[in-house]
Design an enzyme around this catalytic site. Structure first.
Site, PDB file in Angstrom:
ATOM      1  CG  ASP A 120       3.189   1.886  -2.372  1.00 36.61           C
ATOM      2  OD1 ASP A 120       3.185   1.488  -1.772  1.00 36.61           O
ATOM      3  OD2 ASP A 120       4.159   1.988  -3.466  1.00 36.61           O
TER       4      ASP A 120
ATOM      5  N   GLY B 248       5.081   1.544   1.698  1.00 37.65           N
ATOM      6  CA  GLY B 248       5.447   2.565   1.867  1.00 37.65           C
ATOM      7  C   GLY B 248       6.552   3.591   2.178  1.00 37.65           C
ATOM      8  NE  ARG B 249      11.296   1.612  -2.029  1.00 36.74           N
ATOM      9  CZ  ARG B 249      11.016   0.663  -2.814  1.00 36.74           C
ATOM     10  NH1 ARG B 249       9.782   1.857  -3.272  1.00 36.74           N
ATOM     11  NH2 ARG B 249      10.694  -0.468  -2.504  1.00 36.74           N
TER      12      ARG B 249
ATOM     13  CE1 TYR C 120       7.116  -9.275  -1.567  1.00 37.63           C
ATOM     14  CE2 TYR C 120       6.630 -11.840  -2.402  1.00 37.63           C
ATOM     15  CZ  TYR C 120       6.762 -10.355  -2.626  1.00 37.63           C
ATOM     16  OH  TYR C 120       8.373 -10.289  -3.406  1.00 37.63           O
TER      17      TYR C 120
ATOM     18  NE  ARG D 127       3.209  -7.771  -3.696  1.00 35.26           N
ATOM     19  CZ  ARG D 127       4.291  -7.389  -4.002  1.00 35.26           C
ATOM     20  NH1 ARG D 127       5.237  -6.332  -3.515  1.00 35.26           N
ATOM     21  NH2 ARG D 127       5.290  -8.451  -4.865  1.00 35.26           N
TER      22      ARG D 127
END
Length: 421
Positions: free
Chosen positions: A144, A191-192, A297, A300
């Site tokens: 993030d 990206g919360r 996933y 990342r």
């Protein structure tokens, strides 16, 4: 000099390069046998310490530890498990210290994001008050890219490279089919609360008409009408429209547009998928045939396309972490300091855990174009160096060859157990 044992643990969402950090920690510790006895690793992060589920990295060969450098995910397992305040969860902190004491552990390296740095900071305080001081060093990690102080967070550069590559390739695909088929493609990225990964997608657009045409950031309130008008305009001008959307985009009232009502172990809201929501809008309001994908996933875990810059920084913070501990620094975290943009030069420094614990930084407003759908040159200058360079893993039978460690457990010494709630 008295030798003590050390403990390393991974926390939160893993990355393509977190094992490179682990490799550097272990290799640096092995280079100081006069100061560090055994280096243990906790299985599944902080949970492994609470349950006294530890492994001895001494049984791993130098070759396998070196191979961690090109292996994605978390070699020792990670977790999303947050311990609360010292007052609320004192028993958990006391359990951690009991495990440290039982195994003669005086150095603790916790590799994670802001919540993990907070945990390491608290452990450093309570261990001192309980008469068994543990040197705690936090090691930064998060795709993030929302940790303060450091120029970037290890793990971000590789995920950013994956996102930018994916939207460039998907954009070419959609452009080739748009005349008779799909006209809109939506790529949802993580990206919360911060739009760093979404912004990275903008690096793919180097010329007019390049994908992505629209980027949706958590920092900019989502306007349905403005969004649809822009989609319509780009389809008219270029024949298609490619979009990168952060999972955390919000309504003008601040609510997530894909909020499921659930939360994870850290108390973060669980989001149900913004891409299908946007797809439905485009289909029902504009009638455009569209496709969507969630990088999830994949973004990342993509070690096959990792950024060399990211990889080198991940190793550097791991090495620095051990050096900080051996120099007597406690409750610190290595940070990346940018010396120049072009060429990109950086060095490793350190900051107090108190300055990073439980803090997040969002994408600055001047990194986002005025209308809110793209990135500025200032943003491009900041992000471009972080995705540069390639460092491919070895291949065998056409696939990347990754290592699996033995993860030999050590005998438990405490009679009591700890229940994980």
């Amino acid at each position: 000099m008295t030798r003590f044992n050390a403990l390393y643990a991974q926390s939160g969402g893993v990355t393509a390069v977190i094992n490179a950090t682990a490799s550097a920690v272990i290799q640096t510790a092995r280079a100081h046998p006069d100061k560090i006895g055994r280096l243990f690793a906790a299985r599944n992060g902080i949970i492994g310490i609470l349950t006294e589920n530890l492994v001895d990295t001494h049984f791993e060969s130098d070759a396998d530890i070196a191979a961690l450098r090109h292996t994605p995910a978390g070699a020792f397992g990670s977790c999303r498990y947050k311990i609360g305040t010292l007052e609320k969860d004192r028993a958990a902190y006391e359990r951690l210290i009991a495990v440290f004491s039982a195994h003669d552990i005086r150095y603790f390296f916790y590799n994670g994001g802001g919540d993990s740095q907070d945990t390491a900071h608290k452990i450093s305080h309570i261990s001192k008050s309980l008469g068994y001081p543990v040197t705690c060093i936090g090691i930064p990690k998060t795709i993030d890219n929302d940790l303060p102080v450091t120029d970037c967070s290890p793990g971000f550069g590789s995920a950013a490279k994956y996102v930018a590559t994916s939207i460039r390739e998907a954009g070419l695909d959609v452009a080739s089919m748009a005349a008779t088929s799909t006209k809109v493609f939506i790529l949802e990225v993580m990206g919360r609360h911060s739009g760093w990964l979404a912004a990275a997608g903008g690096l793919a657009a180097e010329n007019p008409g390049d994908a992505p045409h629209i980027i949706l950031f958590p920092e900019i309130p989502f306007s349905e009408e403005a969004f649809l008008q822009r989609v319509k305009s780009h389809v008219k001008n270029f024949g298609f429209c490619a979009i990168v959307a952060s999972e955390g985009i919000r309504q003008p009232d601040g609510s997530f547009i894909s909020d499921t009502g659930l939360t994870d172990a850290f108390g973060h809201k669980q989001l149900g998928g913004v891409a299908p929501v946007l797809s439905g809008l485009v289909r029902s309001r504009l009638g455009f045939r569209n496709h969507w994908a969630v990088s999830d996933y994949l973004q990342r875990a993509a070690r096959h396309i990792a950024s060399r810059t990211d990889l080198e920084q991940a190793e550097a913070v791991g090495k620095k972490a051990v050096e900080l501990a051996l120099s007597g620094k406690n409750a610190y975290m290595p940070v990346i300091v940018r010396d120049s943009d072009q060429p990109y030069r950086w060095h490793i420094s350190e900051t107090a855990l108190a300055d990073v614990a439980n803090r997040e930084i969002g994408l600055p407003r001047d990194y986002i174009t005025e209308e809110g759908f793209g990135i500025t040159e200032k943003c491009r200058t900041r992000l471009q160096p972080l995705i540069e360079g390639e460092d491919y893993p070895p291949y065998h039978n056409g696939l990347p060859r990754y290592v699996r460690l033995k993860n030999t457990p050590i005998a438990k010494k405490l009679e009591s157990t700890f229940e994980i709630s």
